[in-house]
Design a protein around this motif. Structure first.
Motif, PDB file in Angstrom:
ATOM      1  N   UNK A  58      31.309  64.401  -2.436  1.00 22.46           N
ATOM      2  CA  UNK A  58      32.003  64.548  -3.718  1.00 22.46           C
ATOM      3  C   UNK A  58      31.343  63.720  -4.826  1.00 22.46           C
ATOM      4  N   UNK A  59      30.071  63.427  -4.654  1.00 26.86           N
ATOM      5  CA  UNK A  59      29.328  62.660  -5.651  1.00 26.86           C
ATOM      6  C   UNK A  59      29.341  63.359  -7.010  1.00 26.86           C
ATOM      7  N   UNK A  60      29.340  62.560  -8.064  1.00 23.20           N
ATOM      8  CA  UNK A  60      29.337  63.101  -9.419  1.00 23.20           C
ATOM      9  C   UNK A  60      27.956  62.984 -10.072  1.00 23.20           C
ATOM     10  N   UNK A  61      26.911  62.858  -9.266  1.00 24.34           N
ATOM     11  CA  UNK A  61      25.568  62.651  -9.795  1.00 24.34           C
ATOM     12  C   UNK A  61      25.088  63.825 -10.637  1.00 24.34           C
ATOM     13  N   UNK A  62      25.568  65.025 -10.349  1.00 27.84           N
ATOM     14  CA  UNK A  62      25.136  66.199 -11.102  1.00 27.84           C
ATOM     15  C   UNK A  62      23.851  66.783 -10.548  1.00 27.84           C
ATOM     16  N   UNK A  72      11.698  68.384   1.502  1.00 29.60           N
ATOM     17  CA  UNK A  72      11.545  67.219   0.629  1.00 29.60           C
ATOM     18  C   UNK A  72      12.618  66.140   0.736  1.00 29.60           C
ATOM     19  N   UNK A  73      13.853  66.484   1.043  1.00 26.84           N
ATOM     20  CA  UNK A  73      14.910  65.494   0.817  1.00 26.84           C
ATOM     21  C   UNK A  73      15.993  65.479   1.893  1.00 26.84           C
ATOM     22  N   UNK A  74      15.632  65.156   3.150  1.00 24.00           N
ATOM     23  CA  UNK A  74      16.688  64.913   4.133  1.00 24.00           C
ATOM     24  C   UNK A  74      17.470  63.668   3.734  1.00 24.00           C
ATOM     25  N   UNK A  75      18.684  63.548   4.210  1.00 23.99           N
ATOM     26  CA  UNK A  75      19.497  62.386   3.892  1.00 23.99           C
ATOM     27  C   UNK A  75      18.850  61.131   4.464  1.00 23.99           C
ATOM     28  N   UNK A 119      24.546  57.012  -5.066  1.00 24.85           N
ATOM     29  CA  UNK A 119      24.964  58.040  -6.023  1.00 24.85           C
ATOM     30  C   UNK A 119      24.541  59.447  -5.635  1.00 24.85           C
ATOM     31  N   UNK A 120      23.634  59.567  -4.662  1.00 24.07           N
ATOM     32  CA  UNK A 120      23.160  60.885  -4.255  1.00 24.07           C
ATOM     33  C   UNK A 120      24.271  61.723  -3.635  1.00 24.07           C
ATOM     34  N   UNK A 121      23.956  62.962  -3.334  1.00 26.03           N
ATOM     35  CA  UNK A 121      24.980  63.871  -2.819  1.00 26.03           C
ATOM     36  C   UNK A 121      24.482  64.631  -1.609  1.00 26.03           C
ATOM     37  N   UNK A 122      25.420  65.011  -0.753  1.00 25.99           N
ATOM     38  CA  UNK A 122      25.135  65.973   0.314  1.00 25.99           C
ATOM     39  C   UNK A 122      26.086  67.143   0.138  1.00 25.99           C
ATOM     40  N   UNK A 131      21.669  66.759  -3.551  1.00 33.94           N
ATOM     41  CA  UNK A 131      20.481  65.959  -3.242  1.00 33.94           C
ATOM     42  C   UNK A 131      19.928  66.289  -1.864  1.00 33.94           C
ATOM     43  N   UNK A 132      20.823  66.427  -0.889  1.00 30.26           N
ATOM     44  CA  UNK A 132      20.426  66.772   0.476  1.00 30.26           C
ATOM     45  C   UNK A 132      21.303  67.926   0.946  1.00 30.26           C
TER      46      UNK A 132
END
Length: 464
Positions: free
Chosen positions: A21-25, A256-259, A283-286, A370-371
């Motif tokens: 539920x990250x708000x990083x956008x 590129x972007x595994x957690x 701040x990242x998101x899954x 992000x991931x």
């Protein structure tokens, strides 16, 4: 005292819910224009002619200089350093103490006792932490990625970083260099001349054909870029914008972007206390259709991501003991998923129907987190993840990269569950939507035929 990642996790309770539920956008590739022409022609150019990738802004860099530079790096990666002379580069893969991947990137051996790592923030953070706390004799210079939103301020980096790739790359480089294509072996470095200036060059193959990655002082970047564009006019060179740039990996095979595997483990606690709550990890998101309350279910081993050939037990490194225990076991494997076009069309058709549509598929890059972790089902049972998705104009197909269980074969049909549960999480990139099952064919990695047949054996091909 500022809040640490460990403080943030203690307050959040469950890191999965925090990250889902990250708000990083939306992830923004900074500074570089989204398109120079149009993303379809820009994709086509790395297959048919030649492209110029501007990599000057979206990656972080960390320079290590001193007698312990190689000692430090060797301790932080699965790779062997038995043969790593000056003017050589490596794909570096740092892991946690439990043997799960934190990230990856390229390590350049610039000169004796002087290296630079180029990659995403999680790996740079890990390197910086150990450089500062491990008692190593190294000087550290960090150059973070350019801001996603500049606010009208000038952007400055230590170096510009470009790639010239594609079937006509050699001709462009010969014209720039005023002579034959430099005889540089794969992942070796040398110096070429452009406009009378010395330019460092790495032999690379990001788009599946011979090419170079070049860099030099940032102040010279625009002059060098203009020279490349001028030299490429006769050879169909196309500048690639940020919309198309990341999609080249769908054809060439890098996830590129595994957690980053930093959220658990007692041995990792000191690191979490060092990391700021406001950094990438906090701040990242899954997101995606795979949901587990155990954050470790999102962690990946080097073997799953295709880095098995890199794992060498000839040196002491963080994660060695854990990886030795699983080295001879069977592992999930990296593959490409080719999505069924009729099912994809159902997603777009739903935009013109009443009620909640299926989760929007953005083109050409379809990641909204992000991931990404979307469920892959085989015969109705969980069989892996889809982790990086987008559209290839060259292949006329939606593709994604991910992992599947060892018994899943190339050519098998599987089901990809697209969209999130319960109408979607609270991420700003997620609209209210329905999930849909999309058929996909398990396909080779790299997916692009040129890349598959010409890349040096290793992390893209999964062959030692």
């Amino acid at each position: 005292m500022s809040q640490s990642l460990e403080d943030l996790l203690q307050k959040a309770g469950n890191p999965v819910q925090m990250l889902r539920n990250s708000q990083i956008g939306a992830y923004v590739y900074p500074v570089v224009p989204s398109e120079y022409s149009n993303w379809r022609d820009e994709q086509r150019a790395w297959r048919d002619s030649c492209v110029l990738f501007d990599q000057s802004h979206h990656m972080a860099e960390i320079y290590l200089k001193g007698p312990d530079a190689i000692k430090l790096i060797s301790y932080l990666t699965i790779n062997s350093f038995a043969n790593f002379p000056v003017n050589r580069a490596k794909q570096m893969v740092p892991c946690s103490y439990d043997g799960f991947v934190i990230g990856d990137g390229i390590l350049f051996h610039l000169e004796e006792n002087h290296v630079v790592f180029v990659g995403r923030a999680p790996s740079v953070n890990w390197i910086q932490f150990h450089a500062e706390t491990g008692g190593y004799k190294v000087d550290v210079v960090r150059d973070d990625r350019s801001p996603s939103r500049t606010g009208g301020k000038a952007v400055t980096r230590k170096v510009y970083r470009y790639q010239i790739q594609g079937p006509n790359a050699e001709k462009v480089i010969e014209k720039l260099n005023g002579g034959p294509f430099p005889n540089i072996k794969f992942f070796h470095m040398d110096v070429i001349k452009i406009k009378g200036r010395n330019v460092r060059a790495l032999r690379h193959g990001m788009a599946g054909a011979p090419g170079l990655e070049i860099w030099g002082p940032y102040a010279e970047g625009e002059e060098i870029r203009a020279a490349i564009v001028e030299a490429g006019k006769d050879f169909g060179l196309v500048e690639v914008g940020s919309r198309a740039y990341a999609t080249n990996t769908l054809e060439s095979g890098w996830i590129p972007s595994p957690l980053p595997a930093v959220y658990t483990g007692e041995k990792m606690k000191a690191y979490r206390q060092w990391l700021p709550a406001t950094g990438y990890e906090g701040t990242g998101s899954i997101g995606g259709s795979f949901v587990s309350n155990n954050i470790e279910d999102y962690y990946m081993t080097p073997y799953e991501l295709g880095y098995g050939p890199f794992v060498k037990f000839d040196h002491d490194f963080i994660g060695k003991e854990a990886l030795e225990k699983i080295a001879t076991k069977s592992h999930r494997k990296k593959v490409t998923f080719a999505w069924n076009s009729d099912d994809v069309l159902k997603v777009f058709k739903s935009l013109f129907e009443k009620g909640d549509p299926f989760k929007y598929i953005d083109l050409p890059l379809s990641n909204y987190t992000s991931a990404s972790y979307d469920k892959i089902l085989a015969n109705g049972k969980a069989a892996g993840f889809s982790m990086f998705a987008g559209y290839s104009y060259n292949e006329r197909s939606m593709l994604s990269l991910g992992v599947v269980d060892p018994d899943i074969e190339i050519g098998n049909e599987v089901t990809l569950v697209w969209g999130e549960e319960g109408g979607g999480t609270k991420k700003t990139t997620v609209e209210r939507h329905r999930q849909i099952e999309i058929k996909a064919i398990v396909s080779p990695v790299p997916y692009g035929e040129v890349a598959r047949k010409t890349y040096a054996a290793g992390w893209r091909t999964g062959k030692a």
